[in-house]
Design a protein around this motif. Structure first.
Motif, PDB file in Angstrom:
ATOM      1  N   UNK A  98     -62.738 -37.310  81.733  1.00 43.40           N
ATOM      2  CA  UNK A  98     -62.758 -37.466  83.177  1.00 43.40           C
ATOM      3  C   UNK A  98     -62.339 -36.276  84.007  1.00 43.40           C
ATOM      4  N   UNK A  99     -62.286 -35.091  83.410  1.00 38.70           N
ATOM      5  CA  UNK A  99     -62.040 -33.921  84.244  1.00 38.70           C
ATOM      6  C   UNK A  99     -63.381 -33.502  84.836  1.00 38.70           C
TER       7      UNK A  99
ATOM      8  N   UNK B 108     -60.467 -27.188  74.275  1.00 36.11           N
ATOM      9  CA  UNK B 108     -60.111 -27.576  75.616  1.00 36.11           C
ATOM     10  C   UNK B 108     -61.329 -27.452  76.533  1.00 36.11           C
TER      11      UNK B 108
ATOM     12  N   UNK C 136     -62.737 -26.187  79.080  1.00 41.49           N
ATOM     13  CA  UNK C 136     -62.692 -25.151  80.118  1.00 41.49           C
ATOM     14  C   UNK C 136     -63.977 -24.345  80.040  1.00 41.49           C
TER      15      UNK C 136
ATOM     16  N   UNK D 274     -57.555 -29.787  92.971  1.00 43.21           N
ATOM     17  CA  UNK D 274     -56.959 -30.574  91.882  1.00 43.21           C
ATOM     18  C   UNK D 274     -57.843 -30.577  90.647  1.00 43.21           C
ATOM     19  N   UNK D 275     -59.146 -30.344  90.818  1.00 48.40           N
ATOM     20  CA  UNK D 275     -60.041 -30.355  89.658  1.00 48.40           C
ATOM     21  C   UNK D 275     -60.258 -28.961  89.060  1.00 48.40           C
ATOM     22  N   UNK D 276     -59.808 -27.917  89.751  1.00 48.78           N
ATOM     23  CA  UNK D 276     -59.908 -26.569  89.190  1.00 48.78           C
ATOM     24  C   UNK D 276     -59.227 -26.570  87.826  1.00 48.78           C
ATOM     25  N   UNK D 277     -59.874 -25.932  86.853  1.00 46.17           N
ATOM     26  CA  UNK D 277     -59.267 -25.975  85.521  1.00 46.17           C
ATOM     27  C   UNK D 277     -58.097 -25.008  85.430  1.00 46.17           C
TER      28      UNK D 277
ATOM     29  N   UNK E  76     -54.275 -30.255  71.116  1.00 46.79           N
ATOM     30  CA  UNK E  76     -55.633 -29.768  71.460  1.00 46.79           C
ATOM     31  C   UNK E  76     -55.704 -28.282  71.145  1.00 46.79           C
ATOM     32  N   UNK E  77     -56.768 -27.899  70.511  1.00 49.00           N
ATOM     33  CA  UNK E  77     -56.901 -26.484  70.180  1.00 49.00           C
ATOM     34  C   UNK E  77     -57.272 -25.713  71.442  1.00 49.00           C
ATOM     35  N   UNK E  78     -57.046 -24.431  71.453  1.00 49.23           N
ATOM     36  CA  UNK E  78     -57.233 -23.683  72.688  1.00 49.23           C
ATOM     37  C   UNK E  78     -58.699 -23.534  73.085  1.00 49.23           C
ATOM     38  N   UNK E  79     -58.873 -22.910  74.233  1.00 49.40           N
ATOM     39  CA  UNK E  79     -60.187 -22.885  74.848  1.00 49.40           C
ATOM     40  C   UNK E  79     -61.129 -21.823  74.282  1.00 49.40           C
TER      41      UNK E  79
ATOM     42  N   UNK F  86     -51.717 -28.970  81.890  1.00 48.90           N
ATOM     43  CA  UNK F  86     -52.079 -29.183  83.285  1.00 48.90           C
ATOM     44  C   UNK F  86     -53.345 -28.445  83.642  1.00 48.90           C
ATOM     45  N   UNK F  87     -53.747 -28.536  84.889  1.00 48.03           N
ATOM     46  CA  UNK F  87     -54.911 -27.776  85.315  1.00 48.03           C
ATOM     47  C   UNK F  87     -54.706 -27.253  86.720  1.00 48.03           C
ATOM     48  N   UNK F  88     -55.619 -26.354  87.103  1.00 52.82           N
ATOM     49  CA  UNK F  88     -55.552 -25.770  88.427  1.00 52.82           C
ATOM     50  C   UNK F  88     -54.225 -25.085  88.663  1.00 52.82           C
ATOM     51  N   UNK F  89     -53.765 -25.218  89.880  1.00 52.40           N
ATOM     52  CA  UNK F  89     -52.562 -24.512  90.305  1.00 52.40           C
ATOM     53  C   UNK F  89     -51.316 -25.030  89.576  1.00 52.40           C
TER      54      UNK F  89
ATOM     55  N   UNK G 203     -51.189 -25.484  86.322  1.00 52.56           N
ATOM     56  CA  UNK G 203     -51.223 -25.074  84.917  1.00 52.56           C
ATOM     57  C   UNK G 203     -49.920 -24.388  84.536  1.00 52.56           C
TER      58      UNK G 203
END
Ligand SMILES: Cc1cc2nc3c(=O)[nH]c(=O)nc-3n(C[C@H](O)[C@H](O)[C@H](O)COP(=O)(O)O)c2cc1C
Ligand code: SF4
Ligand code: FES
Lengths: 548, 252
Positions: A285-286, A303, A305, A457-460, B1-4, B186-189, B191
């Motif tokens: 859901x991201x 991940x 991204x 908020x959805x920016x990775x 979770x493994x990295x990106x 986390x994500x975005x700002x 993180x």
């Protein structure tokens, strides 16, 4: 097992006979919207009523997919749409059964009956609301899997790709990339292992086109993917669907099991060497997981991204193999194109945007729900004819297309045809099909702030311009709506939008300024009033209002 | 979770092909699997970078290395963009330089980069970049997040207020040390880099205390305890060593 076209025809015939045995058809919408307001109970009540009167052999009560007018659910359609009822409750069952064959129950009749249903052109949603999505036989009776049969037994791979290319079909997931070109690229990639992915991650706020298609007609997507697999030389497909769509997931899984049982998926389909399997993968859901490279990473267990492109998935995709990734609606158009031919499809729509587009019509409009119209239909037709106009005596102000990546289109463009080029020209995008109507009670700065909040908020968080830039832009917009901004803030806002747009890594960041840029362009007076007069022209921002 | 980051090298690039192209008007030659950044450096053309580190996988994330490519409207990060025959790359156009400056300013507003009180003052890549790009003031408001400092490890310390999320620590730990102690949450700002399952560093069971993360950190986010301003210089020669390690691993 289905091995020949005769088998398909036999199933279709049996289904038709079964159907002809009933004098009346009562269709109850069983898509998520209507289910959530009680269509399950309505169906039970109708079945009980029919049984009680001993009409079970003459009247069929059937659960179907989305009937379109989602805001007015639960919806019931009698005798293939001859009469449609809205807001039906279990207690209405007797009245509806009474009225079969006679005059309809006036108090329940759909007000949007006329234009809403008549002005649409249904390709992707042709079976929505007509067939039971849980029965493959009904899909086959509606010419289902005939396209796959035709492709596998009568066409070369190249012919299939050419047909899709000539149809002019463009990707419905956002960018509108020509499907034929993408298929050609993957077909040409020199690797013996290739994959097909269906992007059903649909993350735009308010959008539910893909969910509806999967819930209402899952086989259509499966068939499109299988045809694609044949064309590009892949034998494994994945449907990446968000976990928040449990009903869609359930129906897709159910449909996959049925197709496998009949041999329409699996080894040696239709007695040919073609083998195709499909697996379901759930997204968490991201929003950013809808971006193709993030989606691929997510399927691989990494991940979710995005990564820089090139290389594009067509060349370097899932597990580094060439991968075709298309949207649900894109795949949903494929079987009809193969069945009816490219010329049929390309006769619909405009010169550069062929076919139809499904929109989730929402916001301040009388008829909200799912609609499908030919490309090139004007915004005015969509909002005022099909949508029935603005409720509550309010005035139309703008329509927002493309979700957080799109823009706000003001009234001077109401007569603009809706196609990829026209939307881009006014600073918006087609996007995946979200369409939100905004009336004069809304503050456009606040609308821009809402979408920027979503992007923030959805920016990775991977790249700096999007991660920090969306936050800064959001804060500036919040300052403006609060009546605390200076003219310098507006300059900074425009400067940041330019930066984020041109330097972000993926489409999320690159397109996130669009709602701001279009409102700055078409509703500059509203920004001006907030900043220079501490006033909200729509009277929507309370903090700004105080100063007056 | 493994990295990106994908593990393997780009299999779509043919290392046996050689081509010529132009950077800032100069003719240069390159192997098809050498990025524009690498070729520029070979030719003495400096392009600012932050997330890139020789020897680690590329992320293309900080966007400081963006360059213009003639005939293309889109700016491309030099670290993950590969040359094509006769391509013309411009690394210092006014537009690109202005963007780089703004990106760096955004980084300065994101956390609390107050050089005067930082142990890395004088040995900080962020500071160096500011000098290099001529960033003397920041035009965007500071966000002032209040992040915690984790000093639970016996030798090292992490101050999230100085982290720029380049993820060099995450990559070096995973790709070179093989411990995968670091990750992002986390994500975005919001993180943040984390240890194991977001626990105090001192309680990590995967951390080998090798200190590679501290060595690769561009700012004062990861530091060795008990070092004062003058002492904290990073061992830069450590980087070619990483590269060597990596090549050896790839050969295996
Ligand atoms: C942030 C972001 C989110 C996206 N979300 C979706 C999505 O939910 N569904 C989708 O089909 N495409 C989405 N896309 C587009 C995909 O990356 C990709 O272009 C698309 O699936 C290709 O299919 P098409 O050619 O059939 O449109 C998204 C792109 C971005 C940048
Ligand atoms: S643009 Fe935003 S979503 Fe895309 S990679 Fe950068 S931070 Fe992530
Ligand atoms: S060094 Fe290229 S994007 Fe960071």
């Amino acid at each position: 097992m289905i091995l020949h076209s005769e088998d398909l025809h036999r199933i279709a015939r049996d289904e038709q006979d079964r159907r002809d045995g009933f004098r009346h058809q009562v269709h109850v919408c069983m898509a998520a919207g209507c289910l959530s307001c009680g269509s399950g109970e309505v169906k039970q009540a109708l079945e009980a009523e029919v049984a009680r009167r001993g009409l079970a052999g003459r009247c069929q009560v059937k659960g179907v997919g989305c009937l379109g007018l989602c805001a007015a659910g639960p919806l019931v359609a009698v005798d293939d749409g001859a009469t449609r009822y809205q807001g039906v409750q279990a207690a209405d069952a007797a009245a509806i059964v009474d009225a079969l064959g006679g005059s309809p129950v006036e108090r329940l009749r759909c007000s949007g009956d006329m234009a809403f249903f008549q002005r649409q052109t249904r390709i992707v949603t042709e079976n929505c609301g007509r067939i039971d999505p849980e029965r493959i036989e009904e899909y086959i009776a509606a010419a289902g899997y005939h396209g796959l049969h035709r492709a596998l037994t009568g066409m070369s791979r190249q012919e299939v790709i050419d047909e899709v290319g000539h149809s002019g079909l463009r990707g419905r997931g956002g960018a509108g990339f020509p499907a034929g070109l993408k298929w050609t690229a993957v077909a040409k990639a020199g690797d013996s292992l290739k994959f097909v992915i269906c992007n059903a991650d649909e993350g735009d706020p308010g959008a539910f086109m893909d969910r509806s298609v999967l819930e209402s007609d899952p086989h259509r997507v499966i068939e499109g993917m299988a045809i694609a697999g044949y064309a590009i030389g892949a034998s494994q497909g994945f449907i990446y669907v968000r976990a928040e769509y449990p009903l869609a997931v359930k129906r897709v899984r159910h449909a996959l099991a049925q197709a496998e049982r009949l041999g329409l998926l699996g080894n040696g389909i239709f007695h040919t060497p073609f083998t195709f399997h499909i697996k379901v993968r759930l997204g968490a859901g991201a929003f950013v997981c809808g971006e193709e490279t993030a989606l691929i990473a997510s399927i691989e267990g990494r991940m979710g991204r995005p990564r820089p492109r090139p290389p594009f998935p067509a060349e370097f995709g899932l597990w580094e193999h060439p991968t075709l990734i298309n949207n649900v609606e894109t795949f949903a158009n494929v079987a009809p194109i193969i069945r009816n031919g490219a010329a049929w499809f390309s006769a619909i729509g405009t010169e550069k945007s062929r076919g139809t587009k499904v929109f989730a019509l929402a916001g301040k409009v009388v008829n909200t729900g799912l609609i499908e119209v030919p490309m090139g239909t004007t915004l005015r037709d969509i909002v005022f004819e099909i949508g029935g106009g603005i409720p509550g005596g309010r005035r139309f102000k703008a329509v927002q297309t493309g979700g957080p990546s799109g823009g706000c289109i003001p009234s001077q463009f109401l007569d603009m045809p809706v196609d990829y080029e026209s939307l881009a020209q006014v600073g918006s995008i087609m996007g995946s099909g979200g369409m939100i109507v905004i009336d004069d009670s809304a503050c456009m700065v606040d609308v821009a702030r809402f979408f920027m909040e979503f992007c923030m908020t959805e920016s990775c968080g991977k790249c700096v311009p999007c991660r920090v830039g969306t936050r800064q832009i959001h804060d500036l917009l919040a300052r403006i709506t609060a009546g605390q901004a200076t003219p310098a803030d507006q300059a900074t806002l425009e400067d940041l939008c330019d930066l984020v747009r041109h330097t972000s890594l993926c489409g999320l960041g690159q397109s996130s300024p669009n709602p701001v840029l279009t409102t700055l362009k078409y509703f500059r007076d509203e920004y001006h009033a907030h900043i220079h007069e501490r006033r909200c022209l729509a009277g929507a921002c309370s903090a700004a209002g105080e100063v007056v | 979770m493994s990295p990106e980051f994908p593990k393997k090298v780009r299999s779509d690039l043919n290392p046996s092909r050689v081509l010529t192209f132009r950077i800032d008007g100069r003719d240069v030659s390159a192997r098809a699997d050498e990025s524009i950044l690498i070729v520029a450096r070979q030719n003495g053309i400096a392009i600012p970078t932050l997330c890139h580190l020789d020897g680690l996988s590329e992320r293309g994330a900080c966007r400081l290395c963006i360059v213009e490519i003639k005939g293309s409207a889109r700016l491309q990060p030099a670290c993950v963009t590969y040359p094509r025959q006769d391509m013309e790359v411009v690394t210092t156009s006014e537009r690109v330089v202005a963007y780089r400056r703004k990106i760096l300013e955004l980084l300065f507003t994101e956390r609390n980069h107050v050089c005067s009180v930082c142990v890395s003052n004088g040995h900080c890549e962020l500071q160096d970049l500011a000098v290099e790009l001529g960033v003397s003031h920041v035009r965007y408001p500071y966000l002032y997040p209040g992040y915690p400092v984790d000093a639970s490890h016996e030798r090292f310390c992490v101050d999230h207020n100085r982290c720029v999320l380049c993820l060099r620590c995450v990559r070096v730990c995973d790709e070179i040390e093989g411990a995968h102690t670091w990750d992002v949450m986390g994500r975005g700002i919001t993180s943040q880099v984390i240890i194991d399952l977001n626990q105090p560093w001192g309680t990590s069971e995967t951390c080998t205390s090798c200190g590679k993360c501290v060595q690769v950190c561009p700012t004062g986010a990861l530091t060795e305890k008990g070092r004062s301003v003058a002492e904290i210089s990073r061992r830069r020669r450590f980087l070619p060593y990483l590269q060597m390690m990596r090549e050896r691993r790839d050969e295996r």
